[in-house]
Design a protein around this motif. Structure first.
Motif, PDB file in Angstrom:
ATOM      1  N   ASN A 253       0.219 -34.746  13.488  1.00 24.78           N
ATOM      2  CA  ASN A 253      -0.785 -35.799  13.658  1.00 24.78           C
ATOM      3  C   ASN A 253      -0.283 -36.881  14.597  1.00 24.78           C
ATOM      4  O   ASN A 253       0.882 -37.260  14.556  1.00 24.78           O
ATOM      5  CB  ASN A 253      -1.120 -36.471  12.318  1.00 24.78           C
ATOM      6  N   SER A 272       0.468 -40.889   5.859  1.00 28.00           N
ATOM      7  CA  SER A 272       1.472 -39.829   5.973  1.00 28.00           C
ATOM      8  C   SER A 272       1.466 -38.930   4.737  1.00 28.00           C
ATOM      9  O   SER A 272       1.552 -37.704   4.846  1.00 28.00           O
ATOM     10  CB  SER A 272       2.869 -40.440   6.126  1.00 28.00           C
ATOM     11  N   GLN A 273       1.369 -39.541   3.560  1.00 28.88           N
ATOM     12  CA  GLN A 273       1.395 -38.755   2.319  1.00 28.88           C
ATOM     13  C   GLN A 273       0.182 -37.847   2.215  1.00 28.88           C
ATOM     14  O   GLN A 273       0.294 -36.674   1.848  1.00 28.88           O
ATOM     15  CB  GLN A 273       1.463 -39.696   1.106  1.00 28.88           C
ATOM     16  N   PHE A 276       0.437 -34.971   4.706  1.00 26.88           N
ATOM     17  CA  PHE A 276       1.383 -33.943   4.275  1.00 26.88           C
ATOM     18  C   PHE A 276       0.781 -33.048   3.195  1.00 26.88           C
ATOM     19  O   PHE A 276       0.983 -31.830   3.202  1.00 26.88           O
ATOM     20  CB  PHE A 276       2.689 -34.571   3.787  1.00 26.88           C
ATOM     21  N   LEU A 281       2.288 -32.788   9.461  1.00 24.98           N
ATOM     22  CA  LEU A 281       3.397 -33.723   9.593  1.00 24.98           C
ATOM     23  C   LEU A 281       3.055 -34.800  10.609  1.00 24.98           C
ATOM     24  O   LEU A 281       2.399 -34.527  11.617  1.00 24.98           O
ATOM     25  CB  LEU A 281       4.664 -32.993  10.052  1.00 24.98           C
ATOM     26  N   PRO A 282       3.504 -36.043  10.361  1.00 24.68           N
ATOM     27  CA  PRO A 282       3.269 -37.092  11.353  1.00 24.68           C
ATOM     28  C   PRO A 282       4.123 -36.825  12.596  1.00 24.68           C
ATOM     29  O   PRO A 282       5.257 -36.366  12.489  1.00 24.68           O
ATOM     30  CB  PRO A 282       3.731 -38.374  10.646  1.00 24.68           C
ATOM     31  N   LEU A 319       8.298 -38.003   6.936  1.00 22.92           N
ATOM     32  CA  LEU A 319       6.941 -38.557   6.883  1.00 22.92           C
ATOM     33  C   LEU A 319       6.805 -39.854   7.692  1.00 22.92           C
ATOM     34  O   LEU A 319       5.771 -40.505   7.645  1.00 22.92           O
ATOM     35  CB  LEU A 319       6.505 -38.774   5.434  1.00 22.92           C
ATOM     36  N   PRO A 321       6.377 -41.363  11.282  1.00 25.13           N
ATOM     37  CA  PRO A 321       6.083 -40.959  12.663  1.00 25.13           C
ATOM     38  C   PRO A 321       7.011 -41.661  13.645  1.00 25.13           C
ATOM     39  O   PRO A 321       7.605 -42.686  13.319  1.00 25.13           O
ATOM     40  CB  PRO A 321       4.637 -41.421  12.872  1.00 25.13           C
TER      41      PRO A 321
END
Ligand SMILES: *Cc1c(COP(=O)(O)O)cnc(C)c1O
Ligand code: SF4
Length: 343
Positions: A253, A272-273, A276, A281-282, A319, A321
């Motif tokens: 992402n 992020s959570q 996932f 994944l960021p 997580l 970025p």
């Protein structure tokens, strides 16, 4: 039973949904019970014609009603603030005109080139760094990517092609197949990347026909979605992302750090959570590119670095970025480090 009209039957469900999106700010605001919101000062007609409102109904259903500051609404509503011209903001903030190998083919970095597969998007993001991109000049008259593919075929240093735009997933599966069939003939391609916001803004796009195309491709595929706020992720989006994963793509992402949308450590951590949990994944968190009309979204770099430090405190490393800025002329995106002072 009433037969579907012949016109409608030529288009898939997602294409009808894409065509039916909101294009009129007054209708959008009425649907959100925001007809009398005094804080929403809309852009004048001229600006709205150049880069008009566009947003799918399914994305609008994820907005909170009666909230003029809804983070999804802010991303799409043309506001009067866009009319201010601000020093340092321009039509081509990241130097794309200078990065053109052929019409529709941009190359800035070693080994990878980016194809403007189409100029169309199902949504118009107000902060888009390509909002003033000369799409007409960059796509050939018949939309067959002729010169771009010819340039790609002759440059054996390019190992990875990035399908971008616009949004390449606004193209029909027939057009995507036509494109990738022609790419199969280019022996030096080793990876395919797809940059798309469609799985987030119009998850119906990810249907059986599309995942069949995706899983038939001969290259490893990285599919990079664009999601900025956890409220963009609903059950249908999670379903679409899982289908993409099941079809064999590696999912990443990218987000843009936007004032009033996601400039908050809790919002970014939740994003992020939730990504996932949907197999994504960021990858990048972009600092705003200074494109005309987007200055009200800017988050100062110090604040961005403090937010990143806070994210790193809260989340496992995978997580978090990479915070990046695009500086024209650099050989890669420039990574901006986490700050040391607290938020
Ligand atoms: C951002 C960008 C890429 C991708 O860069 P990565 O760091 O590989 O994600 C490639 N080409 C162009 C022209 C870009 O702007
Ligand atoms: S989907 Fe991507 S290319 Fe299209 S308007 Fe939004 S940011 Fe720009």
């Amino acid at each position: 039973m009433i037969p579907a009209s012949p016109d409608k039957r030529q288009f898939s469900d997602w294409q009808q949904e894409q065509a039916a999106g909101y294009r009129n700010p007054t209708e959008l605001l009425a649907a959100l019970n925001l007809t009398d919101a005094p804080s929403l000062d809309l852009a004048a007609g001229a600006l709205q014609r150049e880069f008009p409102l566009r947003v799918p109904h399914s994305f609008v259903r994820r907005m909170r009603k009666s909230d003029p500051n809804d983070p999804l609404l802010r991303q799409v509503l043309p506001l009067a603030a866009e009319e201010h011209s601000v020093l340092g903001y321009s039509a081509d903030p990241v130097g794309e005109a200078a990065a053109q190998n052929a019409p529709g083919l941009l190359q800035k970095y070693h080994g990878r080139a980016l194809l403007i597969a189409t100029g169309a998007c199902a949504i118009h993001c107000r902060y888009c760094f390509r909002r003033e991109f000369p799409y007409a000049a960059q796509t050939d008259r018949f939309g067959r990517w002729q010169s771009a593919l010819a340039a790609l075929a002759t440059d054996t240093t390019i190992e990875e092609l990035i399908l971008s735009g616009g949004d390449p997933l606004t193209l029909s599966d027939r057009r995507l197949t036509e494109l990738t069939d022609r790419l199969r003939g280019i022996a030096h391609l080793r990876r395919l990347r797809i940059h798309t916001r469609q799985p987030i803004v119009l998850p119906a796009r990810i249907d059986r026909s599309f995942t069949r195309w995706l899983s038939s491709l001969p290259w490893p595929v990285a599919l990079v979605v664009h999601c900025n706020h956890p409220a963009e992720i609903d059950a249908e989006v999670v379903g679409a992302l899982r289908e993409l994963r099941a079809a064999g793509a590696t999912l990443l992402n990218q987000s843009v750090l936007l004032a009033g949308v996601n400039d908050d450590a809790q919002v970014l951590a939740t994003l992020s959570q939730q990504l996932f949990a949907a197999s994504v994944l960021p990858y990048y968190l972009h600092l705003l590119d200074p494109v005309n009309g987007a200055a009200h979204f800017d988050v100062p770099e110090d604040r961005a670095r403090a937010l990143l430090a806070e994210l790193a405190r809260r989340l496992p490393g995978y997580l978090v970025p990479r915070l990046v800025r695009e500086i024209p002329g650099q050989p890669a995106k420039t990574v901006v480090s986490a700050g040391t002072s607290p938020l």
